[in-house]
Design a protein around this motif. Sequence first.
Motif, mmCIF file in Angstrom:
data_model
loop_
_atom_site.group_PDB
_atom_site.id
_atom_site.type_symbol
_atom_site.label_atom_id
_atom_site.label_comp_id
_atom_site.label_asym_id
_atom_site.label_seq_id
_atom_site.Cartn_x
_atom_site.Cartn_y
_atom_site.Cartn_z
ATOM 1 N N PHE A 1 32.925 31.873 43.663
ATOM 2 C CA PHE A 1 33.191 30.455 43.933
ATOM 3 C C PHE A 1 33.683 29.755 42.671
ATOM 4 C CE2 PHE A 1 30.080 31.254 47.381
ATOM 5 C CZ PHE A 1 30.905 30.925 48.432
ATOM 6 N N TYR A 2 32.984 30.048 41.570
ATOM 7 C CA TYR A 2 33.375 29.412 40.317
ATOM 8 C C TYR A 2 34.802 29.789 39.964
ATOM 9 C CZ TYR A 2 33.613 28.151 35.439
ATOM 10 O OH TYR A 2 34.007 27.600 34.248
ATOM 11 N N TRP A 3 35.140 31.053 40.160
ATOM 12 C CA TRP A 3 36.467 31.524 39.788
ATOM 13 C C TRP A 3 37.544 30.881 40.646
ATOM 14 C CZ3 TRP A 3 36.852 33.148 35.239
ATOM 15 C CH2 TRP A 3 38.002 33.794 34.800
ATOM 16 N N MET A 4 37.214 30.665 41.908
ATOM 17 C CA MET A 4 38.157 29.971 42.788
ATOM 18 C C MET A 4 38.396 28.546 42.288
ATOM 19 S SD MET A 4 37.711 28.843 46.788
ATOM 20 C CE MET A 4 36.244 27.851 46.484
ATOM 21 N N ILE A 5 37.294 27.830 42.024
ATOM 22 C CA ILE A 5 37.413 26.430 41.600
ATOM 23 C C ILE A 5 38.149 26.345 40.273
ATOM 24 C CG2 ILE A 5 36.104 24.380 40.914
ATOM 25 C CD1 ILE A 5 33.870 25.470 42.856
ATOM 26 N N LEU A 6 37.756 27.232 39.350
ATOM 27 C CA LEU A 6 38.383 27.237 38.032
ATOM 28 C C LEU A 6 39.891 27.478 38.149
ATOM 29 C CD1 LEU A 6 37.643 27.208 34.980
ATOM 30 C CD2 LEU A 6 37.645 29.698 35.091
ATOM 31 N N THR A 7 40.246 28.497 38.938
ATOM 32 C CA THR A 7 41.664 28.830 39.098
ATOM 33 C C THR A 7 42.437 27.664 39.699
ATOM 34 O OG1 THR A 7 41.024 31.129 39.452
ATOM 35 C CG2 THR A 7 43.261 30.533 40.053
ATOM 36 N N SER B 1 51.487 32.345 42.520
ATOM 37 C CA SER B 1 50.843 31.188 41.879
ATOM 38 C C SER B 1 49.411 31.046 42.381
ATOM 39 C CB SER B 1 51.610 29.905 42.179
ATOM 40 O OG SER B 1 52.957 30.046 41.844
ATOM 41 N N PRO B 2 48.502 31.901 41.894
ATOM 42 C CA PRO B 2 47.132 31.888 42.412
ATOM 43 C C PRO B 2 46.474 30.502 42.341
ATOM 44 C CG PRO B 2 47.461 33.778 40.992
ATOM 45 C CD PRO B 2 48.688 32.935 40.866
ATOM 46 N N GLN B 3 46.902 29.675 41.385
ATOM 47 C CA GLN B 3 46.247 28.368 41.265
ATOM 48 C C GLN B 3 46.502 27.502 42.505
ATOM 49 O OE1 GLN B 3 49.022 29.229 39.844
ATOM 50 N NE2 GLN B 3 50.378 27.503 39.457
ATOM 51 N N ILE B 4 47.698 27.641 43.093
ATOM 52 C CA ILE B 4 48.002 26.864 44.295
ATOM 53 C C ILE B 4 47.267 27.438 45.501
ATOM 54 C CG2 ILE B 4 49.861 26.155 45.857
ATOM 55 C CD1 ILE B 4 51.737 26.148 43.452
ATOM 56 N N VAL B 5 47.233 28.774 45.587
ATOM 57 C CA VAL B 5 46.525 29.410 46.698
ATOM 58 C C VAL B 5 45.044 29.036 46.661
ATOM 59 C CG1 VAL B 5 45.916 31.602 47.766
ATOM 60 C CG2 VAL B 5 48.166 31.325 46.730
ATOM 61 N N MET B 6 44.460 29.070 45.463
ATOM 62 C CA MET B 6 43.042 28.761 45.352
ATOM 63 C C MET B 6 42.768 27.278 45.639
ATOM 64 S SD MET B 6 41.310 31.435 44.969
ATOM 65 C CE MET B 6 42.240 32.896 45.363
ATOM 66 N N LEU C 1 36.339 34.447 56.413
ATOM 67 C CA LEU C 1 36.694 35.718 55.779
ATOM 68 C C LEU C 1 38.020 35.638 55.055
ATOM 69 C CD1 LEU C 1 35.611 38.603 58.127
ATOM 70 C CD2 LEU C 1 35.448 38.577 55.650
ATOM 71 N N ILE C 2 38.915 34.796 55.537
ATOM 72 C CA ILE C 2 40.201 34.698 54.848
ATOM 73 C C ILE C 2 40.002 34.101 53.459
ATOM 74 C CG2 ILE C 2 40.720 32.788 56.448
ATOM 75 C CD1 ILE C 2 43.683 33.501 55.307
ATOM 76 N N SER C 3 39.141 33.093 53.359
ATOM 77 C CA SER C 3 38.867 32.511 52.044
ATOM 78 C C SER C 3 38.253 33.548 51.117
ATOM 79 C CB SER C 3 37.902 31.332 52.167
ATOM 80 O OG SER C 3 38.465 30.328 52.942
ATOM 81 N N VAL C 4 37.252 34.241 51.659
ATOM 82 C CA VAL C 4 36.580 35.255 50.860
ATOM 83 C C VAL C 4 37.585 36.320 50.405
ATOM 84 C CG1 VAL C 4 34.857 37.099 50.958
ATOM 85 C CG2 VAL C 4 34.345 34.870 51.957
ATOM 86 N N SER C 5 38.455 36.737 51.329
ATOM 87 C CA SER C 5 39.443 37.765 50.991
ATOM 88 C C SER C 5 40.374 37.291 49.879
ATOM 89 C CB SER C 5 40.286 38.124 52.216
ATOM 90 O OG SER C 5 39.464 38.544 53.258
ATOM 91 N N LEU C 6 40.821 36.048 49.999
ATOM 92 C CA LEU C 6 41.757 35.542 48.984
ATOM 93 C C LEU C 6 41.098 35.494 47.619
ATOM 94 C CD1 LEU C 6 43.583 32.701 50.952
ATOM 95 C CD2 LEU C 6 44.545 34.867 50.180
ATOM 96 N N ILE C 7 39.839 35.047 47.586
ATOM 97 C CA ILE C 7 39.138 34.964 46.301
ATOM 98 C C ILE C 7 38.968 36.358 45.694
ATOM 99 C CG2 ILE C 7 36.998 34.336 45.145
ATOM 100 C CD1 ILE C 7 36.573 32.231 47.340
#
Lengths: 436, 275, 292
Positions: B28-34, B239-244, C116-122
């Motif tokens: 979760f942190y990595w998603m938010i950070l990204t 662009s992972p930052q946009i996806v995240m 699951l899509i969110s989890v997969s992307l992360i």
Amino acid sequence: MSMWKKKVLPLMMTVPVTMGLAGCTQTDAEVSAAPYEKGDQTIELQFWTSAVEEVNQTLVDQFNETKGAELNIHVNAEYQGDYWEMQQKVNAAAIAGTLPNVFVDEVAMTKGFADNDIIVNLEPYIKATDFDRSDFQIGDLGNLYVGEDLYAFPHMRSVPVMYVNKTLAAKAGLDANGPATFAELEAYLQAAHDATGEPPMYLFNYDFWVMEALLHSYSGTTVVNKEETESNINSEGAVKLITFIEDLESKGLVKVLGVTDSDAFYAAIAKPSTALIFSSIGGYKTLAGMAQKNGLELGVSMIPTGEDGTRGVPVGGSNTYLANTGGDQEKAAAFEFMKWLSDTEQAAYASANTGYLPTRLSSLDTDLMKETIAAFPGYQVASDQLEFSKMRPMTGAYHEIEDLMGGRINEIWLENLNIQESLDKLAEEVNVILNR
Amino acid sequence: MKTLIRAPGLILRILISVLLIVIFLTPFYWMILTAFKTLGEVLAMPPKFWVESLQWQNFKDAFTRIDFLHYTRNSLIITLGTLIGQVLVVVPAAYAFARYDFKGKNGLFGTVLATMMIPGQLIFLPIFVMFAKSGLLNTYVSLIVPFIASGTAIFMLRQTFMQVPDSQLEAARLDNAGEFKIIYTIMMPAAIPTLSTLALLTFIGTWNSYFFPLVWTTTDAVRTLPLGIQRLQDIEGLSPQIVMAGNMMLIVPILIVFVVARKQIIKAFTYMGVK
Amino acid sequence: MKNRSKSMKLLPYLLVAPAVMILTIFYIYPILYNVYLSFFTWNMRGPMKFAGLNNYIELFKGRDFLSTLSNTLLYMVMDVTLVMVLAMLLALFLQKNTFINRFIQTLSFTPNIISLISVSLIWMWLMNTDTGLFNYLLSLIGAGPVGWLTDKQVALFSLVLVSVWKSVGFNALIITSALGSIPAHLYEAAALDNASKQSVFFQITLKMISPTLFFLILMNIIGSFQVFETINIMTQGGPANATNTLIFSIYKQSFEYYRVGYAAAMAVVLMAIVGLITIFYFKALNRRVHYR
């Protein structure tokens, strides 16, 4: 219990019956078509786009403002994802009876769409409107015809080329045009590898289209025989090619990327340590931009030649198709839109903004194209390479075959399987699909 | 002496606790950070574990690169439709199974329970063909109706309805109250906790649903937010930052609901697991 | 009066009719229709051709179905084992009702309500070979890089990891609740008998929660057969078919290659497997109940 049974069963029985009926619609290819005549009511057309969303959308906006307004035709573009997603959606829509009027999809799918009555023969429309097809830069070898009849217009067409990292070449004292023949490839990659210590070339063989070019050029062979009844993937030339790449791979000179690595592959093109890559000219603008951001200059060369100077490139990319939906006037209107979309100015715009080849010869004379070619010489290289055009296989099952070959060949490299044996087995599997 | 023996155990406990928190929090942190990084920061090696300035632009990009509002609207319509449909279909069925004896009841209830065991993923293809042939592809109906007769919901509500005292029903029947009046004046109020639990489960399930909206639609017309986010990945994969950032926008509504109704959601899932 | 009783007789049928009809149309009928489709060759467009058992013969003759089946079973075994063992350990670890334990429990449960899509992307981003966090952390201890999603030997296990991360908290929660419902007097009696820690665990704890464990195992098995999202987003069945499982394969064969009959045959096989496991479960359950 009995109560709901009576109610439910008749309702369900209707389902298979209607199914049987829907499969039977047949259209006669030889019917004549009337040219479009502007009516009082605006005709709304659905246009499904693939691969390059923004350029298509801009063109559609332009159409609606100019020609469309004049002809009382309004086009609604909807982006549907990559070619295979598009194919899936088109087929589903065909069953559901919700086809768009015009759609963009990969060129090797033409015959599959035609066989299944999803698209319409364009000959009657060409006759009705006196359309001149001789201006198409991509013609007979463009996967546009089924039998003698034209079933598609070329849209964003491309050839595989060799991208060369000129910055690295200068640093390592290598030819800025890359190797001209496959015989020179290994030494070239070795020198680049010595200079950086990293893999100097990436290969994304899941894009089997690139493999087709290598089969033509390195091996002088094709994926399937001319009648498309038999696979050539275990022929002497194909075996030599797979062995050649495996050899480079084991020396650390080529890194083979799998189906999940498409993002990594495109990122690798703009890496300072990547010397060469085979990929579509369609991404030219994007890739050159990415490379420039990393301080690299990206050159474009033809695919190297094989032993006897053999070279062949499949002309891929996308066509536009007139879908088998709507009344005569709607179809005629859709054809008007297709014509406009493929016209000189639009073809130039699509090409200049992407890297795809201009589909019209007359596009080459536009100022836009002249400026673009002057600034990006790769366009000229790709156009010149058209001289070595080859057709892509036409069979409707080619997507399945491509996937199969991509996976199996990847496996050979990753697991160092016996090449001849594995390719023999693969050829058998392909033959089964071809003769199904 | 005693504390000496206990100390290593305690330290181990703390270590494991910290490890668990790291394991479950890091993604979760990595998603938010990204989501708040620039592209340069995203690709930097070694990666940065903090950002200098928050890139709100990423959210704007994610919002405009796909038609975010369109997907969200579809998600809301389908979620709401499923909720309403469930009440209309599940409540009467659960009531009949709870309070009536009728011929074939056991067989029918058994069928309802059996459907809970069938993974819907296994039969997406025949249903797709049915939808295609009947012109129901790309309609809200196709993404709502198959899910409103949930076996789980019928089962849970039936349990609740069975606990309503007979005396209440008798009294109502003596007053000549119709069956529907009984359902809406006696049964439903008694089942409010169960109904709200079901509503939460349905909301979570429908909001997150990816598979069925994927296989039962062919155009964007009724596609939902998870598919929109996948589309974002398709076009902005580099662009992972946009996806995240887009991904965060998909997750946040669920997290808000979770924070607000944490206890109830956990109870609902516990119930599902031990029924 | 007579009228009323007659309508009263009909009433329960009317009440259950909508639900039963929907379940029939969207569960029972499709199962039968799927079996029917499996005997035909059909590309969704042209006419359907009767194919007898050809689709089934082709399934077992071809290379890919068997490898797909073994991937599915391998995934199931790894997934269910890891989830159950880790959930059990987690539940035991969190048994004491303290603030920090409740926090960890809630935290570990959170992935379960995320799509699951969110989890997969992360996780796809974490597992990126070149720029992902995992390979960076590995490089700190001088290991790697691991091709989490690109190495044929690793990819399927990576997908299992994602699944375990997502569902272990939920499973632990159920086990915790089962642990909590074990009557305290059983432990007190054992303490009076001076029973060893192991025998208390095996004779009381494990025995008392075994119905819950069996139920969770069944649920996890059926759930693992449905794996699709992570594959579709993270690996597309690759590398070299290593993560191609049944549902993904059915999807690809039907929607990408238009082999409806072949895909339907695959679904029939998977349905048979799920059916057998479920029947086996209920048989075993019945025996247990009688035993008690």
